[in-house]
Scaffold this motif. Structure first.
Motif, PDB file in Angstrom:
ATOM      1  N   VAL A   4      30.670  10.946   2.322  1.00 12.95           N
ATOM      2  CA  VAL A   4      31.272  11.521   3.523  1.00 12.95           C
ATOM      3  C   VAL A   4      32.226  12.631   3.098  1.00 12.95           C
ATOM      4  O   VAL A   4      33.158  12.384   2.330  1.00 12.95           O
ATOM      5  N   GLN A   5      31.962  13.856   3.582  1.00  6.88           N
ATOM      6  CA  GLN A   5      32.789  15.011   3.223  1.00  6.88           C
ATOM      7  C   GLN A   5      32.775  16.012   4.367  1.00  6.88           C
ATOM      8  O   GLN A   5      31.710  16.307   4.910  1.00  6.88           O
ATOM      9  N   PRO A   6      33.935  16.562   4.747  1.00  9.51           N
ATOM     10  CA  PRO A   6      33.943  17.617   5.769  1.00  9.51           C
ATOM     11  C   PRO A   6      33.096  18.797   5.320  1.00  9.51           C
ATOM     12  O   PRO A   6      33.131  19.199   4.157  1.00  9.51           O
ATOM     13  N   GLY A   7      32.302  19.347   6.245  1.00 11.01           N
ATOM     14  CA  GLY A   7      31.449  20.474   5.936  1.00 11.01           C
ATOM     15  C   GLY A   7      30.112  20.113   5.345  1.00 11.01           C
ATOM     16  O   GLY A   7      29.276  20.988   5.122  1.00 11.01           O
ATOM     17  N   SER A   8      29.876  18.820   5.096  1.00 14.77           N
ATOM     18  CA  SER A   8      28.599  18.387   4.540  1.00 14.77           C
ATOM     19  C   SER A   8      27.723  17.826   5.657  1.00 14.77           C
ATOM     20  O   SER A   8      28.074  17.851   6.832  1.00 14.77           O
ATOM     21  N   ARG A   9      26.554  17.314   5.280  1.00 15.26           N
ATOM     22  CA  ARG A   9      25.638  16.754   6.275  1.00 15.26           C
ATOM     23  C   ARG A   9      26.264  15.578   6.996  1.00 15.26           C
ATOM     24  O   ARG A   9      26.034  15.369   8.192  1.00 15.26           O
ATOM     25  N   VAL A  10      27.063  14.764   6.313  1.00 11.95           N
ATOM     26  CA  VAL A  10      27.801  13.651   6.927  1.00 11.95           C
ATOM     27  C   VAL A  10      29.286  13.956   6.766  1.00 11.95           C
ATOM     28  O   VAL A  10      29.872  13.682   5.720  1.00 11.95           O
ATOM     29  N   SER A  11      29.879  14.538   7.789  1.00 12.93           N
ATOM     30  CA  SER A  11      31.266  14.981   7.683  1.00 12.93           C
ATOM     31  C   SER A  11      32.258  13.917   8.137  1.00 12.93           C
ATOM     32  O   SER A  11      33.459  14.071   7.924  1.00 12.93           O
ATOM     33  N   LEU A  38      20.748  22.297 -12.082  1.00 14.90           N
ATOM     34  CA  LEU A  38      20.456  21.480 -10.911  1.00 14.90           C
ATOM     35  C   LEU A  38      20.939  22.191  -9.662  1.00 14.90           C
ATOM     36  O   LEU A  38      22.011  22.791  -9.660  1.00 14.90           O
ATOM     37  N   LEU A  39      20.144  22.099  -8.621  1.00 18.35           N
ATOM     38  CA  LEU A  39      20.509  22.683  -7.336  1.00 18.35           C
ATOM     39  C   LEU A  39      20.236  21.652  -6.257  1.00 18.35           C
ATOM     40  O   LEU A  39      19.120  21.139  -6.154  1.00 18.35           O
ATOM     41  N   GLY A  40      21.248  21.321  -5.458  1.00 15.13           N
ATOM     42  CA  GLY A  40      21.038  20.341  -4.405  1.00 15.13           C
ATOM     43  C   GLY A  40      22.346  19.896  -3.813  1.00 15.13           C
ATOM     44  O   GLY A  40      23.399  20.508  -4.013  1.00 15.13           O
ATOM     45  N   GLY A  41      22.300  18.808  -3.071  1.00 12.53           N
ATOM     46  CA  GLY A  41      23.491  18.273  -2.447  1.00 12.53           C
ATOM     47  C   GLY A  41      23.753  18.886  -1.093  1.00 12.53           C
ATOM     48  O   GLY A  41      23.009  19.718  -0.595  1.00 12.53           O
ATOM     49  N   SER A  42      24.851  18.453  -0.484  1.00 15.66           N
ATOM     50  CA  SER A  42      25.256  18.958   0.819  1.00 15.66           C
ATOM     51  C   SER A  42      26.781  19.030   0.844  1.00 15.66           C
ATOM     52  O   SER A  42      27.446  17.996   0.759  1.00 15.66           O
ATOM     53  N   PRO A  43      27.323  20.266   0.919  1.00 13.13           N
ATOM     54  CA  PRO A  43      26.640  21.555   0.938  1.00 13.13           C
ATOM     55  C   PRO A  43      25.978  21.854  -0.398  1.00 13.13           C
ATOM     56  O   PRO A  43      26.308  21.239  -1.408  1.00 13.13           O
ATOM     57  N   GLY A  86      41.786  24.198  10.123  1.00 12.38           N
ATOM     58  CA  GLY A  86      40.665  24.846   9.457  1.00 12.38           C
ATOM     59  C   GLY A  86      39.365  24.072   9.474  1.00 12.38           C
ATOM     60  O   GLY A  86      38.288  24.675   9.407  1.00 12.38           O
ATOM     61  N   LEU A  87      39.415  22.731   9.583  1.00 14.93           N
ATOM     62  CA  LEU A  87      38.190  21.946   9.455  1.00 14.93           C
ATOM     63  C   LEU A  87      37.278  22.075  10.666  1.00 14.93           C
ATOM     64  O   LEU A  87      36.078  21.842  10.562  1.00 14.93           O
ATOM     65  N   LEU A  88      37.839  22.406  11.822  1.00 16.56           N
ATOM     66  CA  LEU A  88      37.025  22.496  13.027  1.00 16.56           C
ATOM     67  C   LEU A  88      36.848  23.923  13.522  1.00 16.56           C
ATOM     68  O   LEU A  88      36.280  24.129  14.597  1.00 16.56           O
ATOM     69  N   ARG A  89      37.317  24.903  12.788  1.00 13.64           N
ATOM     70  CA  ARG A  89      37.132  26.281  13.237  1.00 13.64           C
ATOM     71  C   ARG A  89      35.676  26.698  13.047  1.00 13.64           C
ATOM     72  O   ARG A  89      35.054  26.402  12.011  1.00 13.64           O
ATOM     73  N   PRO A  90      35.106  27.391  14.015  1.00 14.98           N
ATOM     74  CA  PRO A  90      33.701  27.812  13.905  1.00 14.98           C
ATOM     75  C   PRO A  90      33.508  28.804  12.763  1.00 14.98           C
ATOM     76  O   PRO A  90      34.441  29.491  12.333  1.00 14.98           O
ATOM     77  N   SER A  91      32.286  28.888  12.302  1.00 11.56           N
ATOM     78  CA  SER A  91      31.940  29.807  11.216  1.00 11.56           C
ATOM     79  C   SER A  91      32.013  31.255  11.680  1.00 11.56           C
ATOM     80  O   SER A  91      31.456  31.616  12.723  1.00 11.56           O
ATOM     81  N   GLY A  92      32.680  32.087  10.901  1.00  9.15           N
ATOM     82  CA  GLY A  92      32.712  33.506  11.207  1.00  9.15           C
ATOM     83  C   GLY A  92      31.347  34.144  11.074  1.00  9.15           C
ATOM     84  O   GLY A  92      30.993  35.059  11.836  1.00  9.15           O
TER      85      GLY A  92
END
Length: 508
Positions: free
Chosen positions: A227-234, A23-28, A312-318
């Protein structure tokens, strides 16, 4: 409890060895490999079986798939009357809400045991109007902010569930019914409705209202999600939220972002929260363009405080930073040099993604087609994400580079101007594609300009908050991950330098 597949998130499956399933899916995006027994349970759940009737291990599998966002629970919805109604206290924090608080209290009393209004030092007739409508009114003798007001109301509640509702929210009749159903699961401590614009109800709308209907910062979309940090609904806003009373613990020092802080602390403690868009409340947009811009600025200003509390949760993506930096460097080159460098760099990035997916999907039927499709989708998302990150975080850097290019004479200034111009186009161009896909009730040019202004106001707030808090955490990107061969060789060099016998191990 029944489940529904999250087909709109890209979830999909393919046959694997030994009768299993991939299975492949979800967010992330995540990859799951199921055994033959897991495959049978998954197919039963997909076809509408309840968790109890889907076979051995279905409960544990369902929990994992729900947490990953591949399935969403369909809890039975019962009217919030009788025992359910008696479990809920509505808490309304308000300051200067005369004319709005009365109708809201009367609406909430239908589905709640009690309505507690916390008057945060209003200068109008808010308290009298709320009392006349049947609410219990508590008053702060000086304004202490929404976090403190919600805490005061929660402490006064006599029920095990608390429904937060802001004064500019208009609940629909069954919003609490649908949220209560999720709290049947003991691991779920809160559930949030969709906070939509009143334009959805067919009211006449200005340009600002039509834009808000499609891109309100409080509207998290039409798809349910964990609801999860880094997902579609963070996170979920507390403008409207049903939560277990013992879990309410706001930080009163936060003027903005107090809801994000609470949600992330609950998630960090291992609790579960759900976003349920079938439960809908309407939220009035700001009454002026200045108020609209101020709202975005205020939200951005909370980033530094949140980054301090949640490292770490709000740092921009490298990777986003590297993408934009590379775009600027290539644009600064002359003609064929830039083109000559761009080709190999892009090919290496695409090949790396394809190789990693090929290894992960080794057991999938028709692997080549799946790898090509997913590689294209992943690279597109990476570019869109890099553009959004730049708009919401590094616009002052881009503006500074452009001004520097104007000040520099000769070839150097021309290269800097060319680079900053190309990057600006790169961060704005995805908005055209976004408009084409969403088709909002706003024209293309106004939509792109408003999105740039929206992200720009938020970005200015981020920088202002960083200056106030003396922290650059929300501005500094996380170092992008390096290819496996680089990490391996670097580890070996480090081991040799320190006389260690350990050697690095390549990972992808």
């Amino acid at each position: 409890m029944e489940l529904t597949p999250a087909t709109d998130t890209g979830a999909g499956g393919a046959g694997g060895g030994d009768g299993g399933l991939v299975l492949l899916g979800g967010s992330p995006l995540r990859l799951f490999t199921l055994s033959a027994g897991g495959r049978r349970a998954f197919l039963a759940l997909r076809d509408g079986a309840t968790v109890g009737a889907a076979g051995p291990g279905a409960g544990q599998l369902a929990r994992r798939l729900v947490e990953a966002g591949l399935f969403h629970p369909l809890a039975p919805v019962a009217p919030a009357r009788g025992s359910s109604r008696e479990r809920i206290t509505a808490v309304v924090p308000v300051r200067d809400g005369a004319g709005r608080i009365g109708p809201l209290v009367r609406t909430l009393r239908v589905h709640c045991a009690e309505v507690v209004v916390v008057d945060d030092d209003s200068r109008d007739a808010t308290a009298a109007e709320a009392t006349a409508a049947g609410a219990r009114v508590l008053r702060h003798d000086h304004a202490r902010g929404p976090a403190a007001a919600r805490t005061t109301g929660t402490r006064a509640a006599r029920t095990d569930l608390v429904a937060f509702c802001d004064v500019d929210v208009e609940p629909t009749p069954d919003w609490l019914d649908r949220l209560v159903a999720h709290l049947v699961d003991a691991q779920v401590v809160a559930a949030a409705p969709r906070v939509a614009s009143p334009v959805a109800a067919g009211r006449p709308a200005s340009l600002r209202e039509r834009y808000e209907a499609d891109h309100s910062p409080l509207d998290l979309g039409s798809r349910p999600a964990p609801v999860q940090p880094g997902s579609r609904v963070s996170y979920v806003p507390t403008a409207a939220l049903l939560i277990r009373r013992e879990q309410v613990d706001f930080d009163p020092s936060l003027r903005y972002g107090e809801d994000v802080d609470l949600v992330w602390r609950l998630l960090g403690a291992g609790q579960a929260l759900r976003y349920e868009p079938s439960a809908v409340v309407c939220h009035q947009p700001r009454a002026s363009w200045s108020g609209w811009a101020r709202q975005r600025y205020d939200y951005g200003s909370s980033a530094a405080s949140l980054a301090r509390r949640h490292p770490g949760l709000l740092r921009p993506s490298g990777a986003a930073a590297a993408t934009m930096l590379l775009t600027g460097l290539l644009a600064a080159q002359r003609g064929r040099i830039g083109v000559g460098l761009a080709g190999p760099v892009v090919l290496v990035a695409v090949a790396r993604t394809a190789l990693r997916l090929s290894r992960r999907l080794a057991r999938v039927d028709r692997r080549v087609g799946a790898v090509l499709t997913l590689t294209g989708r992943q690279r597109r998302r990476a570019l869109v994400f890099a553009a959004e990150t730049t708009r919401r975080t590094w616009l002052p850097v881009l503006a500074g580079a452009a001004l520097t290019g104007v000040a520099l004479p000769g070839t150097g200034g021309a290269r800097v101007r060319r680079a900053s111009g190309v990057v600006l186009v790169a961060v704005a161009l995805p908005l055209v594609g976004d408009w084409w896909e969403r088709r909002p009730a706003v024209g293309l040019v106004p939509y792109v300009l408003l999105r740039l202004a929206d992200d720009g106001a938020y970005c200015v707030g981020v920088w202002a908050g960083c200056l106030t808090q003396r922290s650059a955490a929300p501005l500094l990107p996380v170092r992008p991950s390096m290819p496996g061969w680089w990490r391996s060789s670097r580890a070996r060099r480090s081991s040799w330098a320190h006389g260690s016998r350990r050697s690095g191990r390549a990972t992808v």
